[in-house]
Design a protein around this motif. Structure first.
Motif, mmCIF file in Angstrom:
data_model
loop_
_atom_site.group_PDB
_atom_site.id
_atom_site.type_symbol
_atom_site.label_atom_id
_atom_site.label_comp_id
_atom_site.label_asym_id
_atom_site.label_seq_id
_atom_site.Cartn_x
_atom_site.Cartn_y
_atom_site.Cartn_z
ATOM 1 N N LEU A 1 0.821 -1.207 0.000
ATOM 2 C CA LEU A 1 0.000 0.000 0.000
ATOM 3 C C LEU A 1 0.858 1.262 0.000
ATOM 4 O O LEU A 1 0.367 2.343 -0.311
ATOM 5 C CB LEU A 1 -0.960 0.004 1.190
ATOM 6 C CG LEU A 1 -1.995 -1.130 1.220
ATOM 7 C CD1 LEU A 1 -2.953 -0.941 2.386
ATOM 8 C CD2 LEU A 1 -2.757 -1.215 -0.097
ATOM 9 N N GLY A 2 2.129 1.098 0.344
ATOM 10 C CA GLY A 2 3.043 2.231 0.297
ATOM 11 C C GLY A 2 3.143 2.812 -1.105
ATOM 12 O O GLY A 2 3.421 4.000 -1.287
ATOM 13 N N LEU B 1 8.342 2.134 5.991
ATOM 14 C CA LEU B 1 6.990 1.681 5.671
ATOM 15 C C LEU B 1 6.142 2.811 5.113
ATOM 16 O O LEU B 1 5.236 2.592 4.316
ATOM 17 C CB LEU B 1 6.309 1.115 6.920
ATOM 18 C CG LEU B 1 6.711 -0.294 7.335
ATOM 19 C CD1 LEU B 1 6.081 -0.629 8.675
ATOM 20 C CD2 LEU B 1 6.285 -1.308 6.288
ATOM 21 N N ALA B 2 6.445 4.009 5.538
ATOM 22 C CA ALA B 2 5.650 5.160 5.120
ATOM 23 C C ALA B 2 6.049 5.680 3.742
ATOM 24 O O ALA B 2 5.428 6.603 3.233
ATOM 25 C CB ALA B 2 5.773 6.278 6.163
ATOM 26 N N SER B 3 7.069 5.084 3.166
ATOM 27 C CA SER B 3 7.559 5.586 1.881
ATOM 28 C C SER B 3 7.329 4.589 0.762
ATOM 29 O O SER B 3 7.479 3.396 0.965
ATOM 30 C CB SER B 3 9.068 5.854 1.987
ATOM 31 O OG SER B 3 9.352 6.609 3.146
ATOM 32 N N PRO B 4 6.979 5.062 -0.420
ATOM 33 C CA PRO B 4 6.757 4.165 -1.547
ATOM 34 C C PRO B 4 8.050 3.501 -2.009
ATOM 35 O O PRO B 4 9.134 4.029 -1.825
ATOM 36 C CB PRO B 4 6.207 5.081 -2.636
ATOM 37 C CG PRO B 4 6.581 6.447 -2.237
ATOM 38 C CD PRO B 4 6.733 6.460 -0.756
ATOM 39 N N TYR C 1 -8.030 -0.628 -0.546
ATOM 40 C CA TYR C 1 -7.411 -0.246 0.732
ATOM 41 C C TYR C 1 -6.274 0.740 0.490
ATOM 42 O O TYR C 1 -5.558 0.664 -0.518
ATOM 43 C CB TYR C 1 -6.883 -1.490 1.448
ATOM 44 C CG TYR C 1 -7.982 -2.271 2.138
ATOM 45 C CD1 TYR C 1 -8.823 -3.117 1.415
ATOM 46 C CD2 TYR C 1 -8.206 -2.131 3.506
ATOM 47 C CE1 TYR C 1 -9.851 -3.817 2.037
ATOM 48 C CE2 TYR C 1 -9.229 -2.835 4.131
ATOM 49 C CZ TYR C 1 -10.048 -3.665 3.392
ATOM 50 O OH TYR C 1 -11.064 -4.345 4.013
ATOM 51 N N THR C 2 -6.128 1.650 1.434
ATOM 52 C CA THR C 2 -5.075 2.675 1.356
ATOM 53 C C THR C 2 -4.435 2.829 2.719
ATOM 54 O O THR C 2 -5.093 2.619 3.739
ATOM 55 C CB THR C 2 -5.667 4.064 1.042
ATOM 56 O OG1 THR C 2 -6.834 3.908 0.251
ATOM 57 C CG2 THR C 2 -4.659 4.950 0.355
ATOM 58 N N LEU C 3 -3.193 3.218 2.745
ATOM 59 C CA LEU C 3 -2.548 3.580 4.004
ATOM 60 C C LEU C 3 -3.160 4.858 4.537
ATOM 61 O O LEU C 3 -3.523 5.745 3.776
ATOM 62 C CB LEU C 3 -1.054 3.832 3.797
ATOM 63 C CG LEU C 3 -0.130 2.642 3.603
ATOM 64 C CD1 LEU C 3 1.314 3.125 3.601
ATOM 65 C CD2 LEU C 3 -0.344 1.617 4.711
#
Lengths: 111, 111
Positions: A30-31, B92-95, A75-77
DNA sequence: GTAATATATCAGAAAAAATTGATATATCAA
DNA sequence: TTGATATATCAATTTTTTCTGATATATTAC
């Protein structure tokens, strides 16, 4: 730097959601952006009910959100949630007053 | 920015260790510096064997280390482990590329 | 020595989480 | 309408985690 008081149970809920390989793989995918359940399932090769279960755990922890479009669920972060997790870990690494058992989040540490 | 490949099971082990209120409270106390088990026990008001169990989980995840001095055992945070946790969440927060299922840690994001 | 203290570990019980297979629901296609 | 598809949920089971109480080990005090 701002300082926000949060509760331990919120923190453990987030960490619990991140403490499973399937769920981490989902977060990772989802990232790159929104995904439908079918794509996640194809990529991760897990039983459908099992994936559904893990998505529910992530959703209940506030890490992801979903929307329905026709037959598909996407679904999305939730970006704020990962930022929150990030801040909690950052806070844990910093000293604070011994008598305070409430966790005090120190606030954003990086852009 | 450097980029380090890590495995999902290491990540889940760290998050699992952080997914319990007693353990988070321990980590929090150790943020102020080394503590003997007796001090942790007094402050947290948990059964001795239970605290011992949780300390073992933290130790096995590499989040704390211990040393023995006479009758006492002293526990300390392993600073690198929290940094590692911090980096994993940040990552985790980065694509990243969709086909890579290995988690690629992006490296230190803040001092 | 004996007693007390600090801690770890172990076995069993209890609780929580995860997996599975089945079924339900909604949507779309033919 | 009929059939297929996408997804969620449920009940039963299995697995994992946690808790408790007991016991073991080492250290120090008396």
């Amino acid at each position: 730097m701002t300082s926000v008081r949060i509760d331990l149970s919120r923190s453990t809920s987030i960490f619990h959601a991140l403490s499973d390989e399937t769920r981490l793989a989902v977060v990772q995918m989802l990232g790159d952006g929104e995904r439908c359940v079918c794509d996640l399932q194809a990529a991760l090769d897990v039983a459908q009910s099992r994936l559904s279960f893990h998505l529910k755990v992530l959703k209940e922890a506030g890490l992801v959100s979903d929307r329905k479009d026709g037959r598909w669920s996407y679904y999305t972060l939730v970006p704020d949630a990962l930022t929150e997790a990030h801040d909690i870990v950052h806070t844990l690494a910093s000293p604070r007053s011994a008598e305070s058992h409430a966790l005090t989040v120190l606030g954003r540490c990086c852009g």
